[in-house]
Design an enzyme around this catalytic site. Structure first.
Site, PDB file in Angstrom:
ATOM      1  N   ALA A  43      11.310   0.927   1.323  1.00 19.92           N
ATOM      2  CA  ALA A  43      11.754   1.512   2.589  1.00 19.92           C
ATOM      3  C   ALA A  43      10.677   1.358   3.662  1.00 19.92           C
ATOM      4  CB  ALA A  43      12.127   2.972   2.369  1.00 19.92           C
ATOM      5  N   ARG A  44       9.850   2.361   3.812  1.00 19.47           N
ATOM      6  CA  ARG A  44       8.720   2.339   4.733  1.00 19.47           C
ATOM      7  C   ARG A  44       7.565   3.101   4.090  1.00 19.47           C
ATOM      8  NH1 ARG A  44      10.974  -1.283   6.824  1.00 19.47           N
ATOM      9  NH2 ARG A  44      11.480  -1.579   9.044  1.00 19.47           N
ATOM     10  N   SER A  56      10.464  -7.733   0.029  1.00 18.41           N
ATOM     11  CA  SER A  56      11.557  -7.478  -0.903  1.00 18.41           C
ATOM     12  C   SER A  56      12.889  -8.040  -0.427  1.00 18.41           C
ATOM     13  CB  SER A  56      11.703  -5.971  -1.161  1.00 18.41           C
ATOM     14  OG  SER A  56      11.968  -5.266   0.036  1.00 18.41           O
ATOM     15  N   GLU A  71      -0.134  -2.042   7.181  1.00 19.31           N
ATOM     16  CA  GLU A  71       0.190  -3.386   6.706  1.00 19.31           C
ATOM     17  C   GLU A  71      -0.435  -4.426   7.627  1.00 19.31           C
ATOM     18  OE1 GLU A  71       4.424  -3.770   6.255  1.00 19.31           O
ATOM     19  OE2 GLU A  71       4.561  -2.144   4.807  1.00 19.31           O
ATOM     20  N   HIS A 112       5.472  -6.655   1.599  1.00 21.72           N
ATOM     21  CA  HIS A 112       6.646  -6.365   2.443  1.00 21.72           C
ATOM     22  C   HIS A 112       7.582  -7.579   2.464  1.00 21.72           C
ATOM     23  CE1 HIS A 112       8.091  -3.674   5.967  1.00 21.72           C
ATOM     24  NE2 HIS A 112       9.122  -4.285   5.393  1.00 21.72           N
ATOM     25  N   ASP A 136       6.320  -2.152  -2.015  1.00 23.50           N
ATOM     26  CA  ASP A 136       6.474  -3.303  -1.124  1.00 23.50           C
ATOM     27  C   ASP A 136       6.110  -2.960   0.309  1.00 23.50           C
ATOM     28  OD1 ASP A 136       7.361  -6.071  -0.731  1.00 23.50           O
ATOM     29  OD2 ASP A 136       9.018  -5.197   0.411  1.00 23.50           O
TER      30      ASP A 136
END
Length: 327
Positions: A233-234, A284, A263, A282, A258
C-alpha cells in the site's frame, strides 16, 4: 486569465523532460513535456495535466501557475502524493489509474505468501552458504489472510488468495457481515482485535489520515508470533520503528515490504537486514508492458474529456480515492 489555445494544452510531467508517453500522438491536443523544474512554465495556460511522474509533488509549487487547469490525471492508483489543500478546494477534476495494477499486485502478494510459507528466503541463504538443510515447510491451504483495504486491489488480492486455498477476511472503513470477496469485513478501527486470526496480514489500503500509522505497536503485538505482514500500500501505514522492533525481537514471523516511508529505502536503514524482512523497490504492480496500459487508459480518458463525456476513475478529493472503490 490568458486566452485558451485553439487546441487544448495538456502538460505532461515526466521524470525527465526527454521522456515520452506512448500513444499520445493520436489525441487531438497540444502536449507540453516537462520535468519538475519546467512544470510552472508548462502548466501555464494548460487545461489538463498528466502526471506521468506520479511520485512527484512538483504541482504544489506550480499551482499558482495553473490558471486554466480543469483536469489532472495521475498514472497511479494512490493519490496521496498529489493531493493538497489548494487542489482539494478547487474545481479541478482528478482521475487515477484505478484497475491497472489490481492483478499484478495480487500476484505479487500471492507470491509473497507462498515464499514465506515455503521458507524461500532461508533456502536462498542456505544455498549461498552451500548448506544442505532439510526442513519442513507450511502449506498455504487453509491459512488465514486478512486484507486491509476493500477497493479494487484488495478485492483482487482476496479473490486470488481464496483461489489458492486461503481463508480470507477484509478490513475496511465499515464492518460488513457478508461480502462477495471477503466474506466478513471488519472495521479498521478494530484491527488490533482482528489480527490475531490471521497468518498473513496484507495492507492494500489508500494512505489517508485514517490509515496513517494504522499498523502500530498495538496491532503488531496482537499478531501471531509467526504471522507474516505484506505491505503493498504505502509505507506510512506502518509504524516502521515498531515493525523493526517486532522483527528484531522475533515477535512476528516476517514481513514482505514493497513500500516505505522514505523511498528509495536508505542503504543504511535497518529494515534491509531485519530478521524475516523481504524488501522490494516499490514494484509490486509494475509488470512488463504496464506503461503502455497506463498510457492507453489516459488516452481513452483524454478522448472522453475532449468530447465532453464523463471521465472515468474520478477521485473524491476529500476522501482520497474513487468513490465506490473503497469502503
Amino acid at each position: 486569465m490568458p486566452p485558451l489555445a485553439a487546441r487544448p494544452v495538456i502538460a505532461v510531467l515526466c521524470e525527465r523532460e526527454s521522456d515520452r508517453v506512448p500513444g499520445l500522438a493520436d489525441v487531438d491536443a497540444e502536449f507540453r513535456y516537462c520535468d519538475a523544474a519546467g512544470l510552472k512554465q508548462a502548466v501555464t495556460g494548460a487545461r489538463a495535466v498528466l502526471l506521468w511522474d506520479y511520485f512527484s509533488t512538483a504541482l504544489r509549487e506550480a499551482w499558482e501557475c495553473a490558471d486554466t487547469l480543469e483536469w489532472i490525471h495521475i498514472a497511479a492508483a494512490g493519490v496521496d502524493t498529489l493531493l493538497f489543500d489548494g487542489l482539494r478546494e478547487s474545481d479541478v477534476v482528478v482521475t487515477n489509474a484505478r484497475g491497472v495494477f489490481d492483478r499484478p499486485i495480487a500476484e505479487y502478494v500471492l507470491g509473497a505468501v507462498i515464499a514465506h510459507a515455503k521458507g524461500s528466503q532461508a533456502s536462498h541463504d542456505h544455498q549461498r552458504r552451500h548448506e544442505w538443510s532439510y526442513r519442513e515447510t507450511r502449506s498455504i491451504t487453509g491459512a488465514n489472510a486478512l486484507v486491509v483495504g476493500t477497493g479494487g486491489i484488495g478485492r483482487e488480492i482476496a479473490r486470488l488468495l481464496r483461489a489458492a486455498g486461503l481463508s480470507v477476511r477484509g478490513a475496511g472503513r465499515v464492518a460488513v457481515d457478508e461480502d462477495p470477496d471477503f466474506g466478513t469485513v471488519v472495521a479498521t478501527a478494530e484491527l488490533a482485535e482482528a489480527v490475531g486470526w490471521c497468518d498473513h496480514l496484507v495492507l492494500a489500503a489508500p494512505l489517508t489520515p485514517a490509515t496513517e500509522g494504522l499498523v502500530d505497536a498495538t496491532v503488531l503485538k496482537a499478531m501471531k508470533s509467526d504471522a507474516h505482514l505484506v505491505n503493498i500500500a504505502r509505507g506510512p501505514i506502518v509504524d516502521e520503528d515498531a515493525l523493526l522492533a517486532a522483527l528484531t525481537e522475533h515477535r512476528i514471523g516476517g514481513a514482505t515490504l514493497d513500500v516505505f516511508s522514505t523511498e528509495p529505502l536508505p542503504a543504511e536503514h535497518p529494515l534491509w537486514d531485519a530478521p524475516g524482512a523481504v524488501v522490494t523497490a516499490h514494484m509490486s504492480g509494475d509488470v512488463v508492458g504496464f506503461r503502455d496500459i497506463l498510457a492507453a487508459q489516459f488516452t481513452d480518458n483524454a478522448r472522453r474529456w475532449l468530447a465532453g463525456q464523463p471521465l472515468l476513475n474520478v477521485v473524491d478529493k476529500t476522501l482520497g480515492y474513487v468513490p465506490g472503490d473503497v469502503r
